[in-house]
Design a protein around this motif. Structure first.
Motif, PDB file in Angstrom:
ATOM      1  N   GLY A 205       0.856  -1.176   0.142  1.00  0.00           N
ATOM      2  CA  GLY A 205      -0.078   0.163  -0.028  1.00  0.00           C
ATOM      3  C   GLY A 205       0.856   1.240  -0.004  1.00  0.00           C
ATOM      4  N   LEU A 206       2.086   1.393   0.909  1.00  0.00           N
ATOM      5  CA  LEU A 206       2.756   2.388   0.709  1.00  0.00           C
ATOM      6  C   LEU A 206       3.512   2.747  -0.554  1.00  0.00           C
ATOM      7  CD1 LEU A 206       4.729   2.106   4.331  1.00  0.00           C
ATOM      8  CD2 LEU A 206       2.752   3.521   3.787  1.00  0.00           C
ATOM      9  N   CYS A 207       3.953   1.485  -1.169  1.00  0.00           N
ATOM     10  CA  CYS A 207       4.389   1.688  -2.563  1.00  0.00           C
ATOM     11  C   CYS A 207       3.645   2.104  -3.603  1.00  0.00           C
ATOM     12  CB  CYS A 207       5.088   0.241  -3.011  1.00  0.00           C
ATOM     13  SG  CYS A 207       6.570  -0.427  -2.348  1.00  0.00           S
ATOM     14  N   LEU A 208       2.220   1.754  -3.583  1.00  0.00           N
ATOM     15  CA  LEU A 208       1.171   2.412  -4.424  1.00  0.00           C
ATOM     16  C   LEU A 208       1.025   3.889  -4.124  1.00  0.00           C
ATOM     17  CD1 LEU A 208      -0.681   2.169  -6.744  1.00  0.00           C
ATOM     18  CD2 LEU A 208      -2.451   1.357  -5.243  1.00  0.00           C
ATOM     19  N   GLY A 209       0.887   4.346  -2.898  1.00  0.00           N
ATOM     20  CA  GLY A 209       0.687   5.798  -2.353  1.00  0.00           C
ATOM     21  C   GLY A 209       2.011   6.615  -2.990  1.00  0.00           C
ATOM     22  N   LEU A 210       2.999   6.065  -2.819  1.00  0.00           N
ATOM     23  CA  LEU A 210       4.311   6.923  -3.430  1.00  0.00           C
ATOM     24  C   LEU A 210       4.114   6.807  -5.064  1.00  0.00           C
ATOM     25  CD1 LEU A 210       7.125   5.603  -1.032  1.00  0.00           C
ATOM     26  CD2 LEU A 210       6.035   7.772  -1.245  1.00  0.00           C
ATOM     27  N   ALA A 211       3.701   5.689  -5.539  1.00  0.00           N
ATOM     28  CA  ALA A 211       3.464   5.646  -6.886  1.00  0.00           C
ATOM     29  C   ALA A 211       2.467   6.729  -7.428  1.00  0.00           C
ATOM     30  CB  ALA A 211       2.968   4.476  -7.475  1.00  0.00           C
ATOM     31  N   VAL A 212       1.510   6.933  -6.779  1.00  0.00           N
ATOM     32  CA  VAL A 212       0.421   7.975  -7.129  1.00  0.00           C
ATOM     33  C   VAL A 212       0.854   9.399  -6.969  1.00  0.00           C
ATOM     34  CG1 VAL A 212      -1.687   9.209  -6.465  1.00  0.00           C
ATOM     35  CG2 VAL A 212      -1.355   6.579  -6.560  1.00  0.00           C
ATOM     36  N   LEU A 213       2.034   9.413  -5.974  1.00  0.00           N
ATOM     37  CA  LEU A 213       2.585  11.075  -5.930  1.00  0.00           C
ATOM     38  C   LEU A 213       3.568  11.118  -6.949  1.00  0.00           C
ATOM     39  CD1 LEU A 213       3.264  11.621  -2.303  1.00  0.00           C
ATOM     40  CD2 LEU A 213       1.299  12.136  -3.682  1.00  0.00           C
ATOM     41  N   ASP A 214       3.917   9.965  -7.601  1.00  0.00           N
ATOM     42  CA  ASP A 214       5.080   9.932  -8.925  1.00  0.00           C
ATOM     43  C   ASP A 214       4.333  10.003 -10.227  1.00  0.00           C
ATOM     44  OD1 ASP A 214       7.712   9.721  -9.769  1.00  0.00           O
ATOM     45  OD2 ASP A 214       7.115   8.021 -10.676  1.00  0.00           O
ATOM     46  N   ARG A 215       3.095   9.568 -10.177  1.00  0.00           N
ATOM     47  CA  ARG A 215       2.295   9.488 -11.548  1.00  0.00           C
ATOM     48  C   ARG A 215       0.967   9.315 -11.105  1.00  0.00           C
ATOM     49  NH1 ARG A 215       4.915   9.313 -16.119  1.00  0.00           N
ATOM     50  NH2 ARG A 215       2.971   8.449 -17.293  1.00  0.00           N
ATOM     51  N   PRO A 216       0.056  10.556 -10.900  1.00  0.00           N
ATOM     52  CA  PRO A 216      -1.068  10.491 -10.456  1.00  0.00           C
ATOM     53  C   PRO A 216      -2.259   9.764 -11.303  1.00  0.00           C
ATOM     54  CG  PRO A 216      -0.264  12.887 -10.648  1.00  0.00           C
ATOM     55  CD  PRO A 216       0.748  11.960 -11.217  1.00  0.00           C
ATOM     56  N   MET A 217      -1.953   9.339 -12.347  1.00  0.00           N
ATOM     57  CA  MET A 217      -2.988   8.557 -12.940  1.00  0.00           C
ATOM     58  C   MET A 217      -3.257   7.120 -12.420  1.00  0.00           C
ATOM     59  SD  MET A 217      -0.964   7.372 -16.611  1.00  0.00           S
ATOM     60  CE  MET A 217      -2.421   6.650 -17.299  1.00  0.00           C
ATOM     61  N   LEU A 218      -2.010   6.554 -11.610  1.00  0.00           N
ATOM     62  CA  LEU A 218      -2.315   5.397 -10.863  1.00  0.00           C
ATOM     63  C   LEU A 218      -3.081   5.483  -9.690  1.00  0.00           C
ATOM     64  CD1 LEU A 218       1.618   4.418 -10.657  1.00  0.00           C
ATOM     65  CD2 LEU A 218      -0.187   4.082 -12.470  1.00  0.00           C
ATOM     66  N   ILE A 219      -3.571   6.452  -9.408  1.00  0.00           N
ATOM     67  CA  ILE A 219      -4.847   6.737  -8.476  1.00  0.00           C
ATOM     68  C   ILE A 219      -6.077   5.649  -9.096  1.00  0.00           C
ATOM     69  CG2 ILE A 219      -6.047   8.571  -9.456  1.00  0.00           C
ATOM     70  CD1 ILE A 219      -5.731   7.960  -5.955  1.00  0.00           C
ATOM     71  N   VAL A 220      -6.142   5.401 -10.219  1.00  0.00           N
ATOM     72  CA  VAL A 220      -7.114   4.542 -10.666  1.00  0.00           C
ATOM     73  C   VAL A 220      -6.821   3.126 -10.161  1.00  0.00           C
ATOM     74  CG1 VAL A 220      -8.135   3.383 -12.629  1.00  0.00           C
ATOM     75  CG2 VAL A 220      -7.447   5.876 -12.746  1.00  0.00           C
ATOM     76  N   TRP A 221      -5.638   2.963  -9.842  1.00  0.00           N
ATOM     77  CA  TRP A 221      -5.251   1.719  -9.331  1.00  0.00           C
ATOM     78  C   TRP A 221      -5.767   1.379  -7.899  1.00  0.00           C
ATOM     79  CZ3 TRP A 221       0.359  -0.494 -10.480  1.00  0.00           C
ATOM     80  CH2 TRP A 221       0.700  -0.048 -11.914  1.00  0.00           C
ATOM     81  N   LEU A 222      -5.815   2.182  -7.005  1.00  0.00           N
ATOM     82  CA  LEU A 222      -6.210   1.948  -5.776  1.00  0.00           C
ATOM     83  C   LEU A 222      -7.484   1.172  -5.652  1.00  0.00           C
ATOM     84  CD1 LEU A 222      -5.558   2.385  -2.793  1.00  0.00           C
ATOM     85  CD2 LEU A 222      -6.601   4.601  -2.843  1.00  0.00           C
TER      86      LEU A 222
END
Length: 448
Positions: A205-222
């Motif tokens: 979960g922390l890795c995905l959160g940081l990934a969203v801060l890097d590429r916001p389109m990854l918010i769809v992944w959550l």
């Protein structure tokens, strides 16, 4: 009760991840140093100068802004321009506060500028470290799940044959960091599958959160990955917890770990923009590039937006800074949403076109990789792990359908799950032809 999805690799195979990390890092740094130079400025016509400028401003305590007029910032670009024949372009554009870029990568650049001053080699070393670590994780996890031979072939292909590895390790862009964060998330989920430990779930979960801060389109992944996480492995909780609630607890733990990282940035955006724009302004400003007559003509491929009525209207109001971005975002969002309402069939077809553009192989190696990954999807026996890996890929394809295609660039963060599936496909092919891939059956065994 489910057992571990794969046994621990024999001691002689545990070195492979570290070996490939060291090899990849050395190869990338030597290649870039000798062929291009690590300290040359990036192209002034793409996204790189904006990240560079925000990082430089942050390192001097001037806030989250772009300033292409700063003489210290411009100095290396001007020097490179004068040395070229014909002269190269230098960064140009608006100056002032911005909410168009996500924060993680500029913060990393700002840290390197604070430590080392005006230079470009430090952030390139960081990108090389990220790509090398991704290569090492591919080797380690592929060895565990598919065998030694597939691990060597796929990790070697990632380093030597995949041009995207070299391109995005050198570019001052978010892709290298996104590759590592997605690899970390996926590897943590696979560890959770094997052990059932909550640490792997929280780390994912922390890795995905940081990934969203890097590429916001990854918010769809959550939401997609949160639904898939219980598929990995649902532990038996205390007797007081109904069995039907267990998957919900697992999903909530994962989503909460990601939200701890993401939510403060979302709140900060809404406060500083004085509008409900939790992901900033870039997505809305660029939305007509994904949904418009021009997007249809381009087959969903992003093209630089030309002047339009929205831009003319905002310029006529004399707005600057964040107010300019908010007004342009609102206008273009309405423009794109209006087009989607008038063209529902084309909007759906555009989504499919964008996905096709991103999946289409642009080299022989990418074609081989795609075929091997499909074989891995079809033949691997541990369907739970396959579902999670395919679900991560599907989440990104959904995000692409909702935005636009950049002819394969948006597939770069998916390197790790694709390569692991391809390694499993290669392992199956080797087994079919009687070649022992490894002593460890991993994902290609049906362990209950």
């Amino acid at each position: 009760m489910e057992q571990s999805a794969s046994p621990r690799p024999p001691a002689g195979m545990r070195w492979i991840g570290g070996a490939f990390f060291a090899l990849a890092l050395a190869a990338l740094l030597v290649h870039f140093s000798t062929k291009y130079g690590l300290n040359v400025p990036p192209s002034a016509t793409g996204d790189e100068p904006s990240y560079d400028s925000i990082g430089w401003e942050l390192s001097h305590g001037r806030g989250y802004r772009i300033d292409y007029t700063n003489p210290d910032f411009l100095a290396p670009y001007l020097e490179a321009s004068r040395a070229a024949d014909p002269p190269l372009p230098v960064p140009e554009g608006r100056t002032g506060p911005t909410a168009m870029r996500p924060p993680l990568f500029p913060l990393v650049i700002g840290a390197t500028d604070l430590l080392f001053g005006r230079q470009f080699q430090a952030i390139r070393v960081v990108n090389c470290l990220a790509m090398a670590a991704t290569c090492g994780l591919i080797a380690h996890v592929a060895c565990r799940y598919a065998g030694l031979i597939p691990a060597i072939v796929l990790a070697g292909g990632f380093l030597v044959l995949d041009v995207r590895t070299r391109l995005y390790a050198r570019a001052i862009l978010t892709e290298a960091l996104a590759c590592l964060l997605v690899a970390g998330m996926t590897a943590a989920l696979l560890r959770y599958r094997r052990t059932g430990g909550w640490g792997g779930l929280v780390a994912a979960g922390l890795c995905l959160g940081l990934a969203v801060l890097d590429r916001p389109m990854l918010i769809v992944w959550l939401p997609v990955v949160a639904v898939l996480v219980p598929v990995c492995r649902v532990p038996r909780l205390s007797r007081g917890v109904p069995r039907l609630c267990e998957p919900c607890v697992v999903a909530v733990v994962f989503a909460s770990a990601a939200s701890v990282v993401i939510v403060p940035w979302m709140v900060w955006n809404c406060v500083r923009l004085e509008a409900f724009k939790p992901l900033g302004t870039q997505g809305m400003i660029e939305l007509p590039a994904g949904f418009s007559d021009r997007a249809w003509e381009n087959g969903g491929i992003w093209r630089l937006q030309s002047a339009d009525d929205c831009l003319a209207s905002v310029e006529a109001q004399g707005l600057t800074g964040l107010a300019w971005e908010v007004a342009l975002a609102d206008c273009r969002r309405e423009l794109a949403v209006g087009w989607m309402r008038e063209n529902p069939v084309r909007s759906l077809l555009l989504g499919l076109l964008k996905i096709g553009q991103e999946l289409w192989p642009r080299s022989v190696w990418q074609g081989v990789l795609l075929v091997l990954a499909v074989i891995g999807i079809v033949t691997a026996a541990d369907r739970r792990v396959v579902l999670v890996l395919v679900g991560i890929i599907a989440a990104q394809l959904l995000a692409i359908a909702m935005t636009w295609s950049v002819e394969g660039r948006f597939m770069v963060p998916l390197q790790f799950p694709v390569y692991i599936l391809a390694a499993c496909g290669l392992g199956r092919l080797l087994a079919f032809f009687g070649v022992p891939a490894a002593p460890s059956p991993g994902i290609n065994s049906n362990i209950r």
